[in-house]
Enzyme design. Structure first.
Site, mmCIF file in Angstrom:
data_model
loop_
_atom_site.group_PDB
_atom_site.id
_atom_site.type_symbol
_atom_site.label_atom_id
_atom_site.label_comp_id
_atom_site.label_asym_id
_atom_site.label_seq_id
_atom_site.Cartn_x
_atom_site.Cartn_y
_atom_site.Cartn_z
ATOM 1 N N SER A 1 39.693 46.583 39.277
ATOM 2 C CA SER A 1 40.091 45.951 40.758
ATOM 3 C C SER A 1 40.280 46.940 41.763
ATOM 4 O O SER A 1 40.608 46.599 43.052
ATOM 5 C CB SER A 1 41.102 44.854 40.572
ATOM 6 O OG SER A 1 42.405 45.515 40.504
ATOM 7 N N PRO B 1 37.073 46.042 45.037
ATOM 8 C CA PRO B 1 37.822 45.229 44.301
ATOM 9 C C PRO B 1 37.099 44.629 43.232
ATOM 10 O O PRO B 1 37.577 43.858 42.129
ATOM 11 C CB PRO B 1 38.120 43.977 45.081
ATOM 12 C CG PRO B 1 37.348 43.883 46.239
ATOM 13 C CD PRO B 1 36.976 45.385 46.481
ATOM 14 N N PHE B 2 35.832 44.908 42.998
ATOM 15 C CA PHE B 2 35.038 44.252 41.767
ATOM 16 C C PHE B 2 34.279 45.421 41.153
ATOM 17 O O PHE B 2 32.982 45.488 41.002
ATOM 18 C CB PHE B 2 34.140 43.241 42.435
ATOM 19 C CG PHE B 2 34.754 42.100 42.982
ATOM 20 C CD1 PHE B 2 35.450 41.251 42.414
ATOM 21 C CD2 PHE B 2 34.793 41.877 44.596
ATOM 22 C CE1 PHE B 2 36.185 40.100 42.910
ATOM 23 C CE2 PHE B 2 35.401 41.082 45.093
ATOM 24 C CZ PHE B 2 36.177 40.123 44.259
ATOM 25 N N GLU C 1 31.292 42.964 46.538
ATOM 26 C CA GLU C 1 31.106 41.668 46.700
ATOM 27 C C GLU C 1 31.346 40.633 45.327
ATOM 28 O O GLU C 1 30.725 40.997 44.148
ATOM 29 C CB GLU C 1 29.797 41.505 46.861
ATOM 30 C CG GLU C 1 29.230 39.956 47.268
ATOM 31 C CD GLU C 1 27.736 39.910 48.016
ATOM 32 O OE1 GLU C 1 27.228 38.890 48.422
ATOM 33 O OE2 GLU C 1 27.136 41.029 48.223
ATOM 34 N N ARG D 1 43.354 41.966 42.378
ATOM 35 C CA ARG D 1 44.910 41.705 41.754
ATOM 36 C C ARG D 1 44.702 42.192 40.049
ATOM 37 O O ARG D 1 45.721 42.759 39.738
ATOM 38 C CB ARG D 1 44.717 40.158 41.814
ATOM 39 C CG ARG D 1 46.114 39.975 40.965
ATOM 40 C CD ARG D 1 46.648 38.427 41.166
ATOM 41 N NE ARG D 1 47.938 37.938 40.325
ATOM 42 C CZ ARG D 1 48.499 37.120 40.390
ATOM 43 N NH1 ARG D 1 48.057 36.034 41.011
ATOM 44 N NH2 ARG D 1 49.386 36.874 39.882
ATOM 45 N N LYS E 1 26.511 39.544 54.051
ATOM 46 C CA LYS E 1 25.344 39.976 54.888
ATOM 47 C C LYS E 1 25.859 40.497 56.186
ATOM 48 O O LYS E 1 26.452 39.742 56.931
ATOM 49 C CB LYS E 1 24.569 38.339 55.063
ATOM 50 C CG LYS E 1 23.518 38.536 54.050
ATOM 51 C CD LYS E 1 22.589 39.729 54.344
ATOM 52 C CE LYS E 1 21.516 39.393 52.855
ATOM 53 N NZ LYS E 1 21.392 40.823 52.324
#
Length: 456
Positions: free
Chosen positions: A34, A235-236, A257, A43, A274
Site C-alpha cells: 500500500s 497505494p496499489f 489506480e 491502509r 483520466k
C-alpha cells in the site's frame, strides 16, 4: 476436515520490506504493497507465499491448475472453482483477506471475453494470468498500526520459522542500456492519425494508445522494485517474481489506480483515472498545473466517457438502480503527477460474486476506451506489441467475498533478461499529438530514471 484459521498479532512494521525480505524467494511469494511510508499510502499490505494451488492461463487461453490442463476455458469460472475449493473455518474479522486468490489478470485475458481478434504482435512470455490459492497471509494495517498473521496452527508455525530465517542478501540491479521505445515520434504520430480517423468515422469516442519501452538488465529485481517504490509511492503497488527455464519473470507494479473493490456485503467501487498533469517544480507551478487540469474540458470529457462506460459495466452485475457516481473528476495528487479521479459505486445483484464483477468489467475502461470492444480491436491493430500484464490487474479475491484489484499501470514486467515499461493515454477528437506523446513519457519518466540509476 475443515481447518480453523487463527489470527495472531505480530510486531508492526511500517515498511513491508521488513517481513517480505525473508519470504520473497519462497515459491509463489506475493506482496500487495500500500505504499507506506508515504503521504500517498493506503491502509493494508498483504504478504503470502507457498500457495495451496496455482492457476495459470497461457497465451492460447489454456487454463492449468498446478500444471494440469483444465477442461474449463473460461479463466474466471476456473478461478471461482479454485476459490471454492479452499475449505477453511474463519473467525469474524475486519481484515480484508483471510485466504483466497492473489495474483494478476493480464490485459490479454480480455480476448477470452470479447471478440478482439488475434493479432500476431510480439508477446511477452509471461502467463496471461497467474493466481495462487493461499491459505495464509501476513497483513499490515497502517491505520491501526498493527500486523496480523492469518493462518491455521500448522501454517502459523511454518511461517514463523520462515520469518525467523535470515533474509537472503539483496543483490545489485543494473540496466545494461537505457530504455528504448518501440516507436519514435513519427510512429506515434501515424498511429495517432489512425485513431483520429476512427473517431471521425464514428467507430469510437476515445482510444487509449500506449507505447512500450524495453531494456536489458542484470541483477536483483527486488532491488529494482525498491528503487521504483522510492521514486513513486502509490497505494496499489505489488511485487511477484518466479523462476522459469528462460530466466526470471516478475511484475513490479506501482499503480495509483484502483480498479474494482468489492466488500463481502456486496458493495462495489471503482475509481477510474483520466486526466494527468506532472507535478510542478515549485508550489506555485504545482498549483497552476493542478488548476489547469481541473479546468480542462478535454480531460473532464475523457473522464466522463469512462465513467459512463464503467456505469454500464457495473450495471451488468449490480442491482438495478444501485449504480451511482459520488465523485466526478475529483483532483488527486501523487508523488509525480496530478490526476482526475472519479468514483463509481454499486451493489452486487443477489447470486453474483466478485469474480463475476471482474469478468463483467475486464479490462478496465480507463485503459481501453469507448466503446470498449471496438477500442480494444483498434488497440490490437495499432500497438506494435501485446500489453501483457500492463493495463490488466493485480489484487486478491477473499473467500468471504472481499476483492480489491488495481489497474496495472506504472508497471514494469520482467521476462528473461529484459524489462518492459509502458506509457499511454486516452485520445479523443480534440487531442494534440505532441501533448499526448509527451504525456506517455511523463507518466513513466520517473520510473525510467529510477531504474537507469538517475534521480527520479
Amino acid at each position: 476436515m475443515t481447518e480453523r484459521l487463527q489470527i495472531s498479532s505480530l510486531p508492526y512494521r511500517e515498511d513491508p520490506r521488513a517481513y517480505f525480505a525473508s519470504l520473497r524467494q519462497r515459491p509463489g511469494a506475493v506482496l500487495l504493497d500500500s505504499g507506506r511510508p508515504a503521504a500517498f499510502g493506503g491502509r493494508y499490505d498483504i504478504i503470502s507465499s507457498d500457495p495451496v494451488s496455482l492457476l495459470s492461463v497461457d497465451g492460447q487461453g489454456n487454463v492449468r491448475v498446478d500444471g494440469a490442463l483444465c477442461e474449463q476455458r473460461n479463466p474466471f469460472v476456473a478461478q471461482q472453482a479454485l476459490l471454492e475449493s479452499l475449505s477453511l473455518e474463519f473467525p469474524a474479522s475486519h481484515l480484508p483477506f483471510l485466504g483466497g486468490l492473489i495474483g494478476y489478470w493480464g490485459y490479454d485475458l480480455g480476448r477470452a471475453l470479447e471478440p478482439v481478434g488475434d493479432a500476431s504482435a510480439p508477446v511477452v512470455a509471461l502467463p496471461t494470468s497467474r493466481t495462487g490459492l493461499y491459505d495464509w497471509a501476513l497483513i499490515q494495517d497502517h491505520r491501526e498500526k498493527a500486523s496480523w498473521l492469518v493462518a491455521t496452527h500448522a501454517r502459523r508455525e511454518q511461517v514463523l520459522g520462515w520469518l525467523h530465517q535470515p533474509a537472503p542478501p539483496g543483490a545489485d540491479f543494473q540496466l545494461l542500456s537505457p530504455f528504448a521505445g518501440e516507436m519514435d515520434r513519427a510512429g506515434y504520430a501515424r498511429r495517432f492519425a489512425a485513431v483520429q480517423a476512427y473517431i471521425r468515422a464514428g467507430d469510437c469516442y476515445q482510444i487509449n494508445l500506449a507505447q512500450r519501452f524495453s531494456a536489458p538488465y542484470r541483477g536483483d529485481l527486488w532491488s529494482a522494485y525498491l528503487r521504483l517504490r522510492q521514486a513513486t509511492p502509490t497505494p496499489f503497488a505489488g511485487y511477484m517474481a518466479w523462476p522459469t527455464e528462460r530466466g526470471e519473470q516478475a511484475i513490479l507494479s506501482l499503480s495509483p489506480e484502483r480498479f474494482l473493490h468489492c466488500r463481502a456485503d456486496g458493495h462495489v467501487e471503482t475509481r477510474p483515472i483520466k486526466g494527468t498533469r506532472p507535478r510542478g517544480a515549485t508550489p506555485e507551478q504545482d498549483r497552476r498545473l493542478a488548476d489547469e487540469l481541473k479546468a480542462s474540458h478535454k480531460d473532464r470529457a475523457e473522464n466522463v466517457m469512462i465513467v459512463d462506460l464503467l456505469r454500464n459495466d457495473l450495471g451488468r452485475v449490480c442491482r438495478p438502480g444501485s449504480v451511482r457516481v459520488p465523485q466526478l473528476c475529483g483532483l488527486e495528487s501523487y508523488a509525480n503527477v496530478h490526476h482526475l479521479v472519479s468514483i463509481v459505486c454499486g451493489e452486487l445483484e443477489a447470486g453474483r460474486r466478485p469474480l463475476d464483477l471482474l469478468a463483467a468489467a475486464f479490462p478496465g475502461g480507463s485503459i481501453t476506451g469507448a466503446p470498449k470492444v471496438r477500442a480494444m480491436q483498434i488497440i490490437d491493430e495499432l500497438e506494435p506489441s501485446r500489453r501483457s500484464v500492463y493495463c490488466g490487474s493485480l489484487g486478491f479475491v477473499d473467500v468471504r467475498g472481499n476483492m480489491d484489484t488495481s489497474i496495472a499501470i506504472r508497471t514494469a514486467v520482467a521476462d528473461g533478461e529484459r524489462l518492459h515499461l509502458w506509457g499511454g493515454g486516452g485520445l479523443v477528437a480534440d487531442s494534440d499529438v505532441e501533448a499526448e506523446y509527451v504525456e506517455t513519457l511523463d507518466k513513466i519518466r520517473h520510473l525510467m530514471a529510477a531504474l537507469e540509476g538517475g534521480k527520479a
